[in-house]
Write an enzyme that holds these catalytic residues in place. Structure first.
Site, short mmCIF file in Angstrom:
data_model
loop_
_atom_site.label_atom_id
_atom_site.label_comp_id
_atom_site.label_asym_id
_atom_site.label_seq_id
_atom_site.Cartn_x
_atom_site.Cartn_y
_atom_site.Cartn_z
N GLY A 143 -8.21 -4.85 14.64
CA GLY A 143 -8.74 -5.98 15.37
C GLY A 143 -9.11 -5.58 16.79
NE ARG A 160 -2.64 -1.77 3.22
CZ ARG A 160 -3.25 -1.93 4.39
NH1 ARG A 160 -4.35 -1.22 4.67
NH2 ARG A 160 -2.78 -2.76 5.29
#
Length: 458
Positions: A146, A16
């Site tokens: 998460g 990315r």
């Protein structure tokens, strides 16, 4: 604090970032991500430090060794995943015998991960008696991270990725940072049974936490500073993190007695040192190990790179690298000081002056439009505008020596190697090719020719 081992994960490609360079070799505040994380981890004094590499392995390994020659480089094989990275690391680090005690595992894309946070994590793990401890943080907006799901006693039940979380789990603001401490024996057993039976086809380190619960509690330590544990996946995140970190640096210096008129346009790297009552004006970049003395003024629009600026000096609209500038010197505007210069007290390097490996003694002025390279100029000499030290013959660099109390006329050229004694005066437009004795005058005769009624060819 000493412990058995630390593992830094630097194998991923970091796609990315859209870069030809490995993500961990990008920089924030003057140091690469990898260097910053290694520095913080090494400060805890682990018995062994391993860095796991895979993508651009040789480049990352070379960088790691340049930061710490004692680092152990671990090459991850073609099996992907953080769990596989730790399997490879534990196999290599335990080659000379089983590891015992805590093992710290840290991601390498968290450039502001600091020693203090890691030390508190290690202390929390040791005091709790847990088999594993996760470093977490609380975010106002936990989107994309998460979630940490705890039981009523504060133990970690599970880590739920956002895509797998239900509505109640999505409401949790405590998130995983991908930094862990395991007891070595527990870690060895917990990673032994990992597999790639998941949508990504990777070995997940988070799966090892589930296994660790069989050997004791899995705890969590929430880092009080979310900035310290923020990861970087793309350049948008990098810019945001760098801006936030730089604002903290500027605020710390302002509270220490430095005037920074516009922190939004002033960038100061970590290793810069600023004295009391320094003023930094807008648009300035202070980089590397630059040191600025009390009451000096830097800027506006000035770049310092590994420069030393003594007290009361002024450096305006200039680029200064690897150079020492003496007390009350006046530099700029539009001055370029390349590495190796040493300018004395109350010297001047004015507009459109360039210097390289120049030693300028106290009180000497180089006001404008000049180049001084591989040269020494004595005290209280004035260098006329448009003066050049011709130091390069196409193959070698040569030295120019100009004495004290010299008056150099405008448009002079000194063809090195050449020595000009004390008290010399040179005429405007002189080309000095040979040594000039002290207390003399030198000029180059140049016959002027005038052609009247001249018309250029049509």
């Amino acid at each position: 604090m000493t412990f058995s081992a630390a593992i830094i994960l630097a194998a991923g490609e970091g796609t990315r970032m859209k870069s030809a360079d490995h993500k961990v070799l990008h920089s924030l505040a003057g140091k690469t991500f990898l260097q910053r994380v290694m520095h913080s981890v090494r400060a805890l004094d682990p018995d062994v430090l391993g860095v796991v590499v895979r993508y651009q392995a040789e480049r990352v390994a070379a960088a790691a060794r340049s930061y710490d020659e004692n680092v152990t480089i671990v090459h991850q094989d073609e099996i992907p995943g953080t769990g596989r990275a730790v399997q490879c690391a534990m196999s290599q680090l335990a080659a000379d015998g089983p590891l015992h005690g805590p093992v710290l595992i840290a991601a390498s894309d968290m450039p502001l991960l600091d020693e203090s946070t890691l030390r508190r994590l290690m202390e929390s793990h040791t005091q709790s008696g847990n088999s594993a401890t996760v470093l977490t943080t609380i975010l106002d907006d936990p989107t994309g991270y998460g979630r940490i799901i705890r039981d009523s006693k504060g133990q970690v039940l599970r880590i739920v990725e956002q895509k797998d979380a239900n509505s109640s789990e999505l409401a949790v603001h405590e998130v995983n940072t991908s930094v862990y401490v395991f007891d070595a024996d527990v870690l060895s057993q917990a990673i032994a049974g990992l597999d790639d039976d998941n949508a990504q086809g990777e070995f997940y380190l988070t799966d090892a936490l589930e296994k660790a619960k069989e050997f004791g509690g899995v705890g969590a330590y929430a880092a009080p500073d979310a900035l310290a544990v923020e990861g970087v996946n793309d350049r948008v995140q990098l810019a945001k993190l760098a801006k936030a970190h730089n604002r903290r640096i500027c605020e710390a210096w302002m509270r220490a007695g430095v005037t920074i008129l516009d922190p939004e346009t002033t960038w100061i790297e970590d290793d810069v040192e600023l004295g009391q009552d320094v003023t930094v004006l807008p648009g300035s970049f202070l980089q590397g190990h630059s040191v600025v003395g009390p009451k000096a003024v830097v800027g506006p629009y000035t770049t310092l790179i590994d420069a030393t600026i003594d007290a009361e000096a002024v450096v305006e609209r200039s680029r200064v690298q690897g150079t020492h500038i003496g007390r009350a010197a006046n530099i700029g505007p539009w001055t370029y000081l390349r590495p190796g210069n040493d300018l004395g007290e109350e010297t001047k390097a004015g507009a459109f002056v360039e210097m390289k490996k120049a030693h300028i003694d106290n009180g000497t002025k180089v006001p404008h439009l000049s180049y001084v390279g591989d040269a020494h100029v004595g005290e209280h000499t004035n260098i006329g505008g448009g003066t050049i030290t011709a130091n390069y013959d196409g193959k070698n660099k040569h030295h120019t020596e100009i004495g004290s109390g010299v008056h150099v006329g405008a448009g002079n050229m000194f063809v090195a190697p050449v020595t000009v004694g004390d008290g010399v005066t040179t005429g405007a437009g002189s080309v000095v090719r040979h040594d000039v004795p002290a207390d003399s005058m030198v000029y180059s005769e140049n016959t002027q020719h005038v052609v009247e009624h001249w018309k250029p060819a049509e």
